[in-house]
Design a protein around this motif. Sequence first.
Motif, PDB file in Angstrom:
ATOM      1  N   VAL A   1       0.850  -1.192   0.000  1.00 53.69           N
ATOM      2  CA  VAL A   1       0.000   0.000   0.000  1.00 53.69           C
ATOM      3  C   VAL A   1       0.885   1.241   0.000  1.00 53.69           C
ATOM      4  O   VAL A   1       1.786   1.371   0.834  1.00 53.69           O
ATOM      5  N   ASN A   2       0.623   2.136  -0.935  1.00 54.52           N
ATOM      6  CA  ASN A   2       1.331   3.408  -1.024  1.00 54.52           C
ATOM      7  C   ASN A   2       0.708   4.378  -0.022  1.00 54.52           C
ATOM      8  O   ASN A   2      -0.487   4.665  -0.088  1.00 54.52           O
ATOM      9  N   LYS A   3       1.496   4.876   0.910  1.00 49.11           N
ATOM     10  CA  LYS A   3       0.978   5.792   1.930  1.00 49.11           C
ATOM     11  C   LYS A   3       0.461   7.098   1.328  1.00 49.11           C
ATOM     12  O   LYS A   3      -0.478   7.691   1.854  1.00 49.11           O
ATOM     13  N   ASP A   4       1.069   7.556   0.224  1.00 48.00           N
ATOM     14  CA  ASP A   4       0.664   8.832  -0.374  1.00 48.00           C
ATOM     15  C   ASP A   4      -0.801   8.858  -0.800  1.00 48.00           C
ATOM     16  O   ASP A   4      -1.486   9.847  -0.595  1.00 48.00           O
ATOM     17  N   ASP A   5      -1.261   7.777  -1.419  1.00 48.06           N
ATOM     18  CA  ASP A   5      -2.642   7.768  -1.913  1.00 48.06           C
ATOM     19  C   ASP A   5      -3.488   6.638  -1.316  1.00 48.06           C
ATOM     20  O   ASP A   5      -4.632   6.446  -1.703  1.00 48.06           O
ATOM     21  N   ASN A   6      -2.901   5.886  -0.377  1.00 45.31           N
ATOM     22  CA  ASN A   6      -3.585   4.782   0.300  1.00 45.31           C
ATOM     23  C   ASN A   6      -4.123   3.723  -0.667  1.00 45.31           C
ATOM     24  O   ASN A   6      -5.141   3.092  -0.417  1.00 45.31           O
ATOM     25  N   LYS A   7      -3.413   3.534  -1.794  1.00 44.30           N
ATOM     26  CA  LYS A   7      -3.815   2.540  -2.782  1.00 44.30           C
ATOM     27  C   LYS A   7      -2.943   1.300  -2.664  1.00 44.30           C
ATOM     28  O   LYS A   7      -1.742   1.402  -2.397  1.00 44.30           O
ATOM     29  N   LEU A   8      -3.568   0.156  -2.931  1.00 42.78           N
ATOM     30  CA  LEU A   8      -2.811  -1.088  -3.015  1.00 42.78           C
ATOM     31  C   LEU A   8      -2.178  -1.118  -4.401  1.00 42.78           C
ATOM     32  O   LEU A   8      -2.885  -1.128  -5.404  1.00 42.78           O
ATOM     33  N   ILE A   9      -0.855  -1.083  -4.451  1.00 36.82           N
ATOM     34  CA  ILE A   9      -0.142  -0.911  -5.719  1.00 36.82           C
ATOM     35  C   ILE A   9       0.697  -2.118  -6.130  1.00 36.82           C
ATOM     36  O   ILE A   9       1.281  -2.128  -7.210  1.00 36.82           O
ATOM     37  N   GLY A  10       0.773  -3.119  -5.274  1.00 39.68           N
ATOM     38  CA  GLY A  10       1.601  -4.267  -5.609  1.00 39.68           C
ATOM     39  C   GLY A  10       1.407  -5.401  -4.633  1.00 39.68           C
ATOM     40  O   GLY A  10       0.623  -5.296  -3.678  1.00 39.68           O
ATOM     41  N   GLU A  11       2.125  -6.485  -4.899  1.00 40.84           N
ATOM     42  CA  GLU A  11       2.056  -7.681  -4.057  1.00 40.84           C
ATOM     43  C   GLU A  11       3.458  -8.247  -3.888  1.00 40.84           C
ATOM     44  O   GLU A  11       4.302  -8.111  -4.776  1.00 40.84           O
ATOM     45  N   LEU A  12       3.657  -8.900  -2.769  1.00 42.45           N
ATOM     46  CA  LEU A  12       4.932  -9.540  -2.475  1.00 42.45           C
ATOM     47  C   LEU A  12       4.643 -10.852  -1.750  1.00 42.45           C
ATOM     48  O   LEU A  12       3.826 -10.882  -0.844  1.00 42.45           O
ATOM     49  N   TRP A  13       5.292 -11.919  -2.195  1.00 42.99           N
ATOM     50  CA  TRP A  13       5.106 -13.236  -1.608  1.00 42.99           C
ATOM     51  C   TRP A  13       6.407 -13.732  -0.976  1.00 42.99           C
ATOM     52  O   TRP A  13       7.489 -13.506  -1.512  1.00 42.99           O
ATOM     53  N   VAL A  14       6.264 -14.459   0.115  1.00 40.58           N
ATOM     54  CA  VAL A  14       7.325 -15.283   0.692  1.00 40.58           C
ATOM     55  C   VAL A  14       6.682 -16.659   0.802  1.00 40.58           C
ATOM     56  O   VAL A  14       5.735 -16.844   1.564  1.00 40.58           O
TER      57      VAL A  14
END
Length: 187
Positions: free
Chosen positions: A74-87
Motif C-alpha cells: 500500500v502506497n501511503k501517499d494515496d492509500n492505494k494497493l499498488i503491488g504484491e509480495l510473496w514469501v
Amino acid sequence: MSLKDYINEKPVLETKRLILRVLKPTDVNDLKEWLPNKSIYKYWGKRPSKSDLNPELIFEKKERKTKSFHLGIVNKDDNKLIGELWVYLIENDRMAKVAFRLSAEYHGNGLMAEALSSVVEFCFEKTELQRLWSDVHILNIPSYKTLEKVGFKREGHIRNGKMVNTYCDYYLYGMLKEDYTDIKKVK
C-alpha cells in the motif's frame, strides 16, 4: 519469534512510503486497476489467472493456514494497493522463495526495492529463515536490478528452463542471512 508464530496472524510491515499487509476485500477496486494490465505478465511465467482478472475471487476462497506470506503493498501517499509480495515455498523453515509485482504506474521510483528490503529484514530478523531466493526472466531487467539493489546475488543462469508455466532463460538470485548481516553492518 518463528514462522509458526505468523500462521494465524501475518505481519504488517511499514516503511517510509509503504505499508505491507494482508490483502482485504476493500482492495478489490485497486487490484482491478492494475492486475489486468498485460505488461505485468510479460515475464511472470504464466498468463493472468481467473483471480488476477477478477480479484474479488481471491476472497471467495477459504484462507489456508500457512507459514507463507502474501502481502499487499500500500502506497501511503494515496492509500492505494499498488503491488504484491510473496514469501512462499518455505523449505524446512530454512529457506523461502520471494516474488513480487507492482502496478506499472508506480515503476521506477524505488518502491519495490523499499518493500523487498522490508520483507528481507523481517525474514532475517523475525524468523528462522536463513536463505531467500528468487528466479527472474533474463529480459526482466527492472526486477533483477531490484533484487541486486536489495542485496541478492545472481547465483545462476538457467537456459531454456521452466519458470512457472513458461520455458525461457532465467536467472536465479539468492541472499543468505549472513549477506544481509554484512549489508546491515555497512549501512
